[in-house]
Design a protein around this motif. Structure first.
Motif, PDB file in Angstrom:
ATOM      1  N   ILE B 161       0.966  -1.228   0.079  1.00  0.00           N
ATOM      2  CA  ILE B 161      -0.034  -0.120   0.131  1.00  0.00           C
ATOM      3  C   ILE B 161       1.089   1.218   0.049  1.00  0.00           C
ATOM      4  CG2 ILE B 161      -1.927   1.311   1.479  1.00  0.00           C
ATOM      5  CD1 ILE B 161      -2.438  -1.641   0.003  1.00  0.00           C
ATOM      6  N   ALA B 162       1.911   1.115   0.453  1.00  0.00           N
ATOM      7  CA  ALA B 162       2.891   2.304   0.534  1.00  0.00           C
ATOM      8  C   ALA B 162       3.578   2.483  -0.628  1.00  0.00           C
ATOM      9  CB  ALA B 162       4.115   2.054   1.625  1.00  0.00           C
ATOM     10  N   CYS B 163       3.602   1.441  -1.454  1.00  0.00           N
ATOM     11  CA  CYS B 163       4.319   1.818  -2.934  1.00  0.00           C
ATOM     12  C   CYS B 163       3.678   1.899  -4.083  1.00  0.00           C
ATOM     13  CB  CYS B 163       5.275   0.597  -2.967  1.00  0.00           C
ATOM     14  SG  CYS B 163       6.881   0.522  -2.112  1.00  0.00           S
ATOM     15  N   PHE B 164       2.281   1.295  -3.789  1.00  0.00           N
ATOM     16  CA  PHE B 164       1.272   1.502  -4.670  1.00  0.00           C
ATOM     17  C   PHE B 164       1.023   2.687  -5.444  1.00  0.00           C
ATOM     18  CE2 PHE B 164      -3.056   1.607  -6.398  1.00  0.00           C
ATOM     19  CZ  PHE B 164      -2.949   0.979  -7.429  1.00  0.00           C
ATOM     20  N   PRO B 165       0.756   3.652  -4.709  1.00  0.00           N
ATOM     21  CA  PRO B 165       0.050   4.929  -5.398  1.00  0.00           C
ATOM     22  C   PRO B 165       0.900   5.947  -6.295  1.00  0.00           C
ATOM     23  CG  PRO B 165      -0.652   4.822  -2.944  1.00  0.00           C
ATOM     24  CD  PRO B 165       0.321   3.854  -3.129  1.00  0.00           C
ATOM     25  N   ASN B 166       2.193   5.966  -5.998  1.00  0.00           N
ATOM     26  CA  ASN B 166       2.947   6.789  -6.905  1.00  0.00           C
ATOM     27  C   ASN B 166       3.287   5.735  -7.825  1.00  0.00           C
ATOM     28  OD1 ASN B 166       3.749   9.595  -6.054  1.00  0.00           O
ATOM     29  ND2 ASN B 166       4.428   8.453  -3.906  1.00  0.00           N
ATOM     30  N   VAL B 167       3.465   4.557  -7.802  1.00  0.00           N
ATOM     31  CA  VAL B 167       3.779   3.883  -8.930  1.00  0.00           C
ATOM     32  C   VAL B 167       2.505   3.840 -10.073  1.00  0.00           C
ATOM     33  CG1 VAL B 167       4.296   1.338  -9.926  1.00  0.00           C
ATOM     34  CG2 VAL B 167       5.397   2.102  -7.658  1.00  0.00           C
ATOM     35  N   ALA B 168       1.376   3.593  -9.581  1.00  0.00           N
ATOM     36  CA  ALA B 168       0.149   3.631 -10.226  1.00  0.00           C
ATOM     37  C   ALA B 168      -0.101   4.812 -10.974  1.00  0.00           C
ATOM     38  CB  ALA B 168      -0.928   3.250  -9.630  1.00  0.00           C
ATOM     39  N   LEU B 169       0.477   6.114 -10.259  1.00  0.00           N
ATOM     40  CA  LEU B 169       0.064   7.500 -10.784  1.00  0.00           C
ATOM     41  C   LEU B 169       1.301   7.891 -11.736  1.00  0.00           C
ATOM     42  CD1 LEU B 169      -1.296   8.848  -7.538  1.00  0.00           C
ATOM     43  CD2 LEU B 169      -2.747   8.327  -9.860  1.00  0.00           C
ATOM     44  N   ALA B 170       2.469   6.987 -12.030  1.00  0.00           N
ATOM     45  CA  ALA B 170       3.708   7.549 -12.510  1.00  0.00           C
ATOM     46  C   ALA B 170       3.409   8.010 -13.926  1.00  0.00           C
ATOM     47  CB  ALA B 170       4.707   6.147 -12.765  1.00  0.00           C
TER      48      ALA B 170
END
Lengths: 212, 218, 282
Positions: B161-170
């Motif tokens: 959950i910590a890593c997902f947002p900025n990766v998905a929004l890259a």
């Protein structure tokens, strides 16, 4: 000479998934239906030009994320949600490329090709990895760093020392504008995790050398 | 529990997503981050002197780092999200929480630059972002060879959950995810979790629901 | 070479409330660098890189500039001055797309269930019924009326799903306004606009704008709601091919639901407003 181009690994596209692929500079949406049928289309919905690779697979159809226009495996539009009771005109179709699978690799050609994609029996698909150098520079670098690999149909094959073991490697090359994607397959020798780390290391070496 | 929130912030979304997955109801207080810069106001800095969002307040507890909020929510409502109990596993989860900070300062800043005019060295942000994505891809390749899909252990954890947002929004920051197949499949696994919620820039996985019409049978 | 008709239009270049002293907001318009700043007397000025002052008008919370000779006054939006309405500036968002594609997307309803899922639309309520479209020669604007659509959460203040009625209006080449059912007042319309600053043919700054009857919802919540909606569109707009809006039929396939877009493209072509457009089919 075959026109089939290695465009991805089968294991990276499970059923009911869609991904982007580059075919000689043409953007494609490659998708697999729920039952496992593979299609490769120009990455553009005929309605408003939205990339179909952003879409979603339901059953045996691919739908565009923008307006939900839905296309069957023939490429024909089967459903327009804004007009649910209308049968879409037969003229609305996605533009198809030929796609097939062999040896765990997804191969794409512009039109039906009587030749078969390269035979890579004996190798297990491992991973795809993109290197920030063009194809010619990559081939030169590989000749220096992995002299055991020699040119074979679609790429390179041969023996490389990995973790102290003679390891059979097959690299299928997918050249792009400023970079090259390597589809890596491995045979007898080091384990897949070791080969994966070897490939990472090789990429760092090649890119470090080509850096200005 | 009050979350001082901004709808477009990847870090705020981290916390909203974790709470949704755990079934925790947050009281959201919208902060006019853009264009109002309310997070830099005197009143807001009385709450958080750093002038950053999100801020999580639960009684006397005030948290200003999103990864700490994930730990807190998981401790309350789902300790299995903290990872396995071994020292190695606990440390690896911490490693990913710190790694998510690198994602935020590379991919996250590229996104704020491209979208909301934040000053940044955009080339450096994108290069650093690709470096992070390569590390993630290498790890997830290894994980898949072991028949798993999430970052740590066999179940999703606060690391994911910590890593997902900025990766998905890259892609919002001009960083495409095309060359990272394992990252793509990992994202799909996160997006398929029960009670998953989206944020702008991450569309609904409409394929998880059957078609309401018969066209999909064609 | 930018057509004169394009140069003679008004375009938004800044939020008035955020304009500072020289050099102010350094930005560009139609590919040309400009500065938007407050003079010592407090007036807002817009200058080109060569120091040339250009025509400026202040309206609806924004600074509007024209690089040529204004072909007409800026469009009227009387609702902005109507007592009881709250005017909400929703900031500015940069999008790597043609300014015309950003406007066209704003005029579109059929994407609501797929892009604004469970907010502005939801399956199975995907049907777009017949509505009326006209190019009004008296005001030189494109209008769509009697547009109806089922919406799960039509506004921040909406309690549940309702069938919303819309009117759409293209008031300037890169400015559009919609009027939609107001959840709080049955005899009034909520007004929502997007004002698009063409930085280049394939790059724009988008200013969402609202003039609502809503005395209850905090300002920040209204801003978040509108930014949520617009940012859901952003990844669509950055992934349409070609980047420029095709004006020639054949390149893209419209249906009856797209009549507003068809009229918008026709109006642009007729007026020679081809900046951000692809005129010859590729």
């Amino acid at each position: 000479m075959t026109n089939w181009k290695a465009s991805g690994l089968s294991k990276d596209l499970p059923p009911a998934n869609v991904m982007h692929a580059d075919w000689q500079g043409v953007d494609l949406a490659v998708w697999r239906s729920a039952s496992g049928r593979l299609s490769a289309w120009v990455d553009r919905c005929p309605h408003r030009g939205m990339r179909l690779s952003h879409g979603f697979v339901r059953g045996e159809t691919l739908a565009c994320i923008y307006h939900g226009w839905t296309y069957g495996v023939t490429g024909a539009c089967t459903h327009i949600p804004a007009h649910p009771d209308m049968t879409p005109p037969a003229t609305i179709t996605a533009t198809r490329f030929e796609v097939t699978e062999r040896g765990g690799v997804i191969w794409i050609a512009a039109k039906d090709d009587p030749t078969a994609p390269p035979d890579i029996a004996g190798f297990q698909p491992l991973r795809s990895l993109t290197v920030q150098v063009g194809e010619q520079a990559l081939l030169q670098a590989l000749a220096a760093d992995a002299p055991g690999l020699t040119e074979a149909e679609g790429g390179l094959r041969g023996t490389v020392q990995i973790a102290g073991l003679d390891t059979q490697i097959c690299l299928m090359l997918q050249p792009k504008a400023q970079e090259t994607t390597l589809h890596i397959l491995c045979g007898a020798g080091a384990g897949p995790a070791q080969v994966s780390r070897w490939a990472e290391s090789l990429r760092r070496q090649i890119e470090d050398r080509s850096a200005p | 529990m009050i979350l001082y929130d901004y709808i477009l912030s990847a870090s705020c979304y981290k916390v909203r997503l974790m709470a949704a997955l755990l079934g925790i109801k947050l009281d959201l207080v919208a902060v006019d981050f853009h264009p109002g810069r309310a997070h830099k106001s005197a009143a807001f800095r009385d709450l958080n002197p750093a002038g950053s969002i999100p801020v999580l307040v639960d009684g006397d507890l005030v948290l200003t780092e999103s990864t700490a909020m994930l730990v807190y929510l998981a401790q309350i409502a789902g300790p299995q999200w903290l990872g396995e109990a071994s020292p190695q596993s606990a440390a690896r989860v911490q490693n990913w929480l710190a790694f998510s900070g690198r994602l935020n300062s590379s991919l996250g800043l590229a996104r704020l630059h491209d979208m909301l005019h934040f000053p940044a060295d955009i080339t450096a942000c994108r290069t650093a972002g690709h470096l992070c994505l390569r590390e993630l891809e290498a790890h997830l390749t290894q994980v898949r060879l072991e028949g798993r899909i999430f970052l740590e252990g066999t179940a999703p954890s606060i690391a994911d959950i910590a890593c997902f947002p900025n990766v998905a929004l890259a892609p919002d920051g001009g960083v495409e995810l095309r060359d990272y197949p394992s990252v793509r499949l990992w994202q799909r696994a996160v997006r398929s979790l029960p009670q998953f919620i989206e944020m702008p820039g991450i569309h609904r996985l409409h394929d998880l629901k059957p078609a309401p019409h018969s066209g999909a049978a064609a | 070479m930018i057509p004169q008709a394009v140069l003679d239009q008004w375009y938004p270049v800044a939020m008035t409330s955020l304009v500072g002293p020289w050099p102010g907001r350094e930005t560009q318009l139609l590919g040309r660098p400009i500065m938007v700043f407050k003079t010592q007397s407090g007036a807002v000025s817009v200058q080109t890189a060569q120091g040339q002052a250009v025509a400026v008008t202040l309206a609806y919370g924004h600074v509007w500039a024209c690089l040529g000779t204004p072909a007409q006054d800026l469009f009227a939006l009387p609702e902005a001055a109507q007592p009881g309405r709250r005017l909400v500036d929703c900031g500015v968002v940069r999008v790597k797309c043609s300014p015309l594609r950003a406007v066209e997307n704003f005029l579109d309803i059929a994407h609501f269930p797929f892009v604004h899922t469970d907010v502005l639309g939801a399956e199975p309520h995907t049907e777009v019924g017949r509505y009326e479209v006209q190019i009004r020669d008296d005001v030189d604007e494109v209008w769509a009326t009697k547009v109806h659509f089922y919406q799960p959460q039509a506004a921040k203040s909406a309690a549940g799903g309702i069938v919303t009625e819309y009117m759409y209006r293209v008031a300037a080449p890169t400015a559009a306004v919609l009027y939609k059912t107001c959840p709080n007042r049955t005899n009034e319309w909520d007004v929502i606009g997007i004002f698009v600053q063409p930085l280049a043919e394939d790059l724009c700054d988008v200013y969402p704008y609202m003039a609502l009857f809503d005395d209850v919802t905090p300002q920040a919540d209204l801003i978040h709601f509108q930014q949520m909606i617009f940012l859901q569109d952003r990844s669509i707009l950055e992934n349409q091919i070609p980047r420029l809006l095709p004006l020639d039929p054949g390149m893209e396939i419209p249906t009856q639901a797209d009549l507003t877009s068809v009229a918008y493209r026709r109006w642009l072509k007729r007026k020679g407003l081809t900046y951000g457009a692809q005129v010859v089919a590729a």
